[in-house]
Write an enzyme that holds these catalytic residues in place. Structure first.
Site, PDB file in Angstrom:
ATOM      1  N   GLU A 108       6.142 108.706 -36.613  1.00  0.00           N
ATOM      2  CA  GLU A 108       7.075 107.590 -36.489  1.00  0.00           C
ATOM      3  C   GLU A 108       7.667 107.535 -35.082  1.00  0.00           C
ATOM      4  OE1 GLU A 108       7.393 105.288 -38.570  1.00  0.00           O
ATOM      5  OE2 GLU A 108       6.408 106.173 -40.331  1.00  0.00           O
ATOM      6  N   CYS A 160      13.199 108.782 -45.862  1.00  0.00           N
ATOM      7  CA  CYS A 160      12.495 109.296 -44.685  1.00  0.00           C
ATOM      8  C   CYS A 160      13.209 108.884 -43.406  1.00  0.00           C
ATOM      9  CB  CYS A 160      11.054 108.795 -44.686  1.00  0.00           C
ATOM     10  SG  CYS A 160      10.072 109.419 -46.074  1.00  0.00           S
ATOM     11  N   HIS A 205       4.718 110.502 -41.302  1.00  0.00           N
ATOM     12  CA  HIS A 205       4.346 110.073 -42.649  1.00  0.00           C
ATOM     13  C   HIS A 205       2.886 110.437 -42.934  1.00  0.00           C
ATOM     14  CE1 HIS A 205       7.868 107.239 -43.382  1.00  0.00           C
ATOM     15  NE2 HIS A 205       7.695 107.862 -44.530  1.00  0.00           N
TER      16      HIS A 205
END
Length: 208
Positions: free
Chosen positions: A82, A144, A168
């Site tokens: 991310e 998350c 992820h």
């Protein structure tokens, strides 16, 4: 050579997912030496009240040299580091049934933090080893993102200079069989091997 410490976190099962491969990965890698790092693994609850504080508590107990948090992105077909975490909670209820809408994680805190992991290098290293990977520009607004933002905010507030961020992962085959067979999935062995590459890339530096 004294090993550095890596705090590696995953999550327990949540929503309609009966297993969470991020939990299985961190349990499998706990105590392993990967490159310059000894992995110290922790599993976080899917709980808006507890997950962020638990992550910070583990960070302060372990005093790591790097932090990687893992989470399941059911439906994605590749490993996705991310790029950014935003100061907002919205979406589905957590495991206690608590749900938020348009809620800041920390009032009066910055709108967002960028990952300080070497996300571009992670993707390049994964692809070189024939693992599908790409940078993601959204960690969503669920737990998350919450954990990623909380960890980066804490590290920033304390003035620490360590790489930290979120990755992820796709569903495992086990999850696909138990949940929805049409969901993209990887073998657990492949997921573990990919995360080893992710961890190994930290030795290349932490500027994305």
């Amino acid at each position: 050579m004294q090993l550095k410490k890596l705090l590696l976190t995953g999550f327990e099962p949540f929503l309609d997912f009966p297993v969470n491969p991020s939990e299985q990965i961190v349990r499998a890698l706990d105590g392993h030496q990967i490159g310059e790092f000894e992995v110290v693994a922790r599993v976080l609850p899917v709980d808006f009240e507890k997950s962020g504080p638990d992550a910070v508590r583990h960070y302060r107990e372990v005093k790591p040299d790097a932090v990687i948090s893992l989470g399941l992105a059911g439906g994605r077909n590749c490993i996705t580091p991310e790029r950014i975490a935003v100061n907002c909670i919205d979406g589905e209820a957590d495991n206690r049934g608590v749900r938020y809408q348009d809620q800041p994680i920390f009032p009066d805190a910055p709108a967002a933090y960028f990952s300080t992991l070497p996300i571009r290098k992670m993707v390049e290293q994964l692809r070189e080893q024939h693992f599908p990977a790409e940078i993601s520009n959204t960690a969503g607004l669920y737990l998350c993102n919450n954990v990623m933002y909380t960890m980066l905010h804490t590290i920033h507030q304390e003035g620490a200079d360590i790489p930290a961020g979120f990755v992820h992962i796709p569903a495992s085959h086990e999850l696909a069989v138990k949940y929805k067979r049409s969901i993209p999935s990887w073998s657990l062995d492949s997921l573990i091997a990919a995360i080893k590459i992710v961890i190994g890339s930290l030795s290349l530096g932490h500027v994305s």
